[in-house]
Design an enzyme around this catalytic site. Structure first.
Site, PDB file in Angstrom:
ATOM      1  N   HIS C  16      11.664  -4.611 -10.064  1.00  0.00           N
ATOM      2  CA  HIS C  16      11.027  -5.929  -9.967  1.00  0.00           C
ATOM      3  C   HIS C  16      11.930  -7.014 -10.539  1.00  0.00           C
ATOM      4  O   HIS C  16      12.938  -6.748 -11.186  1.00  0.00           O
ATOM      5  CB  HIS C  16       9.639  -5.938 -10.638  1.00  0.00           C
ATOM      6  CG  HIS C  16       9.620  -6.137 -12.118  1.00  0.00           C
ATOM      7  ND1 HIS C  16       8.521  -6.644 -12.785  1.00  0.00           N
ATOM      8  CD2 HIS C  16      10.550  -5.889 -13.068  1.00  0.00           C
ATOM      9  CE1 HIS C  16       8.789  -6.695 -14.067  1.00  0.00           C
ATOM     10  NE2 HIS C  16       9.998  -6.258 -14.277  1.00  0.00           N
ATOM     11  N   CYS C  35      13.967 -11.447 -17.683  1.00  0.00           N
ATOM     12  CA  CYS C  35      13.247 -10.780 -16.595  1.00  0.00           C
ATOM     13  C   CYS C  35      13.426 -11.504 -15.262  1.00  0.00           C
ATOM     14  O   CYS C  35      13.055 -10.981 -14.210  1.00  0.00           O
ATOM     15  CB  CYS C  35      11.763 -10.658 -16.916  1.00  0.00           C
ATOM     16  SG  CYS C  35      11.473  -9.600 -18.343  1.00  0.00           S
ATOM     17  N   HIS C  41      15.679  -5.747 -11.865  1.00  0.00           N
ATOM     18  CA  HIS C  41      15.838  -4.588 -12.741  1.00  0.00           C
ATOM     19  C   HIS C  41      14.635  -3.679 -12.441  1.00  0.00           C
ATOM     20  O   HIS C  41      14.154  -3.671 -11.319  1.00  0.00           O
ATOM     21  CB  HIS C  41      15.918  -5.022 -14.207  1.00  0.00           C
ATOM     22  CG  HIS C  41      14.759  -5.821 -14.665  1.00  0.00           C
ATOM     23  ND1 HIS C  41      14.578  -7.146 -14.295  1.00  0.00           N
ATOM     24  CD2 HIS C  41      13.686  -5.478 -15.416  1.00  0.00           C
ATOM     25  CE1 HIS C  41      13.450  -7.575 -14.826  1.00  0.00           C
ATOM     26  NE2 HIS C  41      12.883  -6.587 -15.503  1.00  0.00           N
ATOM     27  N   HIS C  43      11.510  -0.582 -14.178  1.00  0.00           N
ATOM     28  CA  HIS C  43      10.872   0.079 -15.317  1.00  0.00           C
ATOM     29  C   HIS C  43      10.328   1.441 -14.901  1.00  0.00           C
ATOM     30  O   HIS C  43      10.071   1.694 -13.726  1.00  0.00           O
ATOM     31  CB  HIS C  43       9.703  -0.760 -15.843  1.00  0.00           C
ATOM     32  CG  HIS C  43      10.095  -2.095 -16.375  1.00  0.00           C
ATOM     33  ND1 HIS C  43      10.756  -2.258 -17.561  1.00  0.00           N
ATOM     34  CD2 HIS C  43       9.943  -3.351 -15.870  1.00  0.00           C
ATOM     35  CE1 HIS C  43      10.971  -3.543 -17.785  1.00  0.00           C
ATOM     36  NE2 HIS C  43      10.500  -4.232 -16.772  1.00  0.00           N
ATOM     37  N   ASP C  81       5.635   3.867  -6.210  1.00  0.00           N
ATOM     38  CA  ASP C  81       6.710   4.637  -6.849  1.00  0.00           C
ATOM     39  C   ASP C  81       8.019   4.500  -6.067  1.00  0.00           C
ATOM     40  O   ASP C  81       8.056   4.701  -4.853  1.00  0.00           O
ATOM     41  CB  ASP C  81       6.299   6.114  -6.929  1.00  0.00           C
ATOM     42  CG  ASP C  81       7.286   6.914  -7.768  1.00  0.00           C
ATOM     43  OD1 ASP C  81       7.879   6.347  -8.706  1.00  0.00           O
ATOM     44  OD2 ASP C  81       7.456   8.109  -7.474  1.00  0.00           O
ATOM     45  N   HIS C  82       9.091   4.200  -6.803  1.00  0.00           N
ATOM     46  CA  HIS C  82      10.423   4.040  -6.217  1.00  0.00           C
ATOM     47  C   HIS C  82      10.441   2.947  -5.159  1.00  0.00           C
ATOM     48  O   HIS C  82      11.210   3.010  -4.196  1.00  0.00           O
ATOM     49  CB  HIS C  82      10.953   5.374  -5.676  1.00  0.00           C
ATOM     50  CG  HIS C  82      11.438   6.264  -6.770  1.00  0.00           C
ATOM     51  ND1 HIS C  82      10.578   6.957  -7.592  1.00  0.00           N
ATOM     52  CD2 HIS C  82      12.682   6.546  -7.229  1.00  0.00           C
ATOM     53  CE1 HIS C  82      11.282   7.635  -8.491  1.00  0.00           C
ATOM     54  NE2 HIS C  82      12.554   7.404  -8.303  1.00  0.00           N
ATOM     55  N   GLU C 126       4.502  -1.348 -19.190  1.00  0.00           N
ATOM     56  CA  GLU C 126       5.792  -1.655 -18.536  1.00  0.00           C
ATOM     57  C   GLU C 126       6.916  -1.054 -19.367  1.00  0.00           C
ATOM     58  O   GLU C 126       7.937  -0.601 -18.849  1.00  0.00           O
ATOM     59  CB  GLU C 126       5.904  -3.176 -18.515  1.00  0.00           C
ATOM     60  CG  GLU C 126       6.979  -3.748 -17.681  1.00  0.00           C
ATOM     61  CD  GLU C 126       6.906  -5.267 -17.743  1.00  0.00           C
ATOM     62  OE1 GLU C 126       6.455  -5.876 -16.755  1.00  0.00           O
ATOM     63  OE2 GLU C 126       7.295  -5.852 -18.781  1.00  0.00           O
TER      64      GLU C 126
END
Lengths: 140, 140, 140, 140, 140, 140
Positions: C16, C35, C41, C43, C81-82, C126
């Protein structure tokens, strides 16, 4: 190329009772305390498997984590997870199911199956505070 | 004097996509699975840096934890934290951003900068269950 | 019958960038700090889903943990996810991918799909230190 | 005076098999999956007990943590730790040993024994990812 | 708009001795056990601060995590971290430094300083197993 | 027989101040920063003790975990837990109570007392992020 270690952590839940049938009840009680409790109990075992190998510059990998996970699933989890370690696991046949014996038995399950990686450590945490580690030393 | 090891643990968050542009999309998919997902994803990386050195009897220290933390901040976190490991980090240029390659790259960032300590291990946990460890072996 | 709560914990990794395209770069930087870093980047998100329901005396269950896990896999993990939360997740379309917005979006994915349980809390961590919790209050 | 909550965390290891003898083997398998495995297995259960009460200005305490720990040891750990939950624990007699039923049973063990505190929550984590919470609602 | 909760986790290390100077040594020993040990000891305190507020659709935030962290640093960490809670912290003056009293004191430090968020919970873990939680109830 | 390692994890809480009375206040401040704060502070120390030895086929053990725990209690916890490391612990007399010095001192307490096991590592985590490890190298 750099030699790098990979550690894959998995968990499994199993039942056990610490008890050696060749010893008297009294000696079992003295050795194993509440772990010899007759109805058996169990644990969430945390297993850390560590391999080493040369870093492949094309893939950036030593061995593929996904393949290592699949090997651990097939060789360990399918045999140990949700099983009774005293009665249902061939790899533990004839062994008191201590964390030490579990670590050595898992080493024997994995060692022939991780090439081109080399198995360097099997770490079994029976609880957060009791951990056995085997590095293949002194194997018969 | 006793030789003691210090481990400093830090965390950073970064983006990455496992993808080697010299391979076909099909081979990338086969190698990296969902980690090759085109939009990229990311992780909270946990980094354990371990030095060793002789205990200084005057200070009771091997190296000052505060100085080690500052070195890691300057040499690693300022370069890796909240960055895209495929495109924004010089130390990863030309490398598939696997945990293995990240561990070796961080070793190269830190090794010249920790005297009088000696760097002995860099450990990168991409998730709680996938960990790469580099001990400086086989470096070019 | 007793009313009991079940919490299922899962993890997913996603990319994100905190950035609102309707704001200036300067305001994005002031609001989101590192951010807002342009390369993005990511998490490892830890998700705790909590339901409540009446304990069924025949099964000893409120809802079946295995079914709850399957629901979370289908409704959340397969979508998040991913993936890149800014560009690849329909449930996040038009939303800045903060932990707060992620928690509300996951609530909306799960709430229609957990009967006979009642969704009572979605908790999104997060990092180990930044956590957003949504309990369905104030929904439009 | 302020009303404050105290949470005491303990762990115990126990054996169990999810199985309702009034159901067919087929239905047990369908309901409980690998948790119905015939040899039984077990877990490290993490138990969080939460009380609330008024802060006593003389002691700075709501109830004495040491007394709460002793109550939990006597009422719960002595009965559940290193026991088989299907066969050896009176408080679980006639109950399928799910996390939900364990949480309710532990509530009943503790609730009469924590005055002047008031029991507000019993939380049982069977694994790191499966957690049942009981707050005394709907009790018979 | 949705009402969402934010939890920020921080840690601080402090010294304390559980001892009420208005009580006899014997009564202090009976009440506080080894925590009354005369040389004092200390802990790594883990503090979880939870706010709630309306989600701002422009920012995707309830309050800015970075601002909340700065508020906790200024109002709590600068006063409590690496201090002796019996002698060096104004907010603890006249209070036995139990986890309960620490939680209430931190509430008072933070409550006037978190608008537009509303403080809903302060959770202080003295160790992994002893936790006090204050929700603002019964305050003088 | 296989050589296996056992790790026992325990925790203790102690007070300390990093301060060398042979140095000036200014130099103490420069070396130890906030850890030199005059009122002292403290930590929850996590201690991992690792032994190795040959697996006894009769018991399945290297050394009995219960005996190792008792040795650690007697040789370490009874001396260090809830004590002030600057003033109340003989094993720390004349030493600045850094994690490094604590690890070496605990090694000296345990090494003569773990036969037939061999002590291979003492690991002291002062916080989750600052860890000292001693393996008996370079001892006087």
């Amino acid at each position: 190329m750099p030699t790098v270690r990979l550690t894959k952590r998995v968990q499994f839940s199993a039942g056990h009772r610490l008890f050696n049938p060749e010893l008297s009840d009294e000696e079992n009680g003295r050795l194993y305390g509440k772990c010899a409790s007759p109805g058996g109990h169990g644990h969430n075992y945390r297993l850390d498997v560590t391999l080493e190998g040369e870093l492949d510059p094309r893939t950036g990998m030593v061995v593929n984590f996904a393949e290592l996970e699949e090997t651990i699933r097939r060789e360990v989890l399918d045999r140990f997870d949700h099983k009774n370690l005293n009665t249902e696991v061939d790899a533990m046949r004839g062994l008191v199911p201590t964390a030490e014996n579990i670590a050595v038995a898992i080493w024997k399950c994995l060692d022939p199956n991780v090439a081109p990686g080399r198995l360097v450590e099997v770490r079994v945490a029976e609880t957060d505070t009791n951990i056995a580690t085997y590095r293949g030393e002194g194997a018969d």
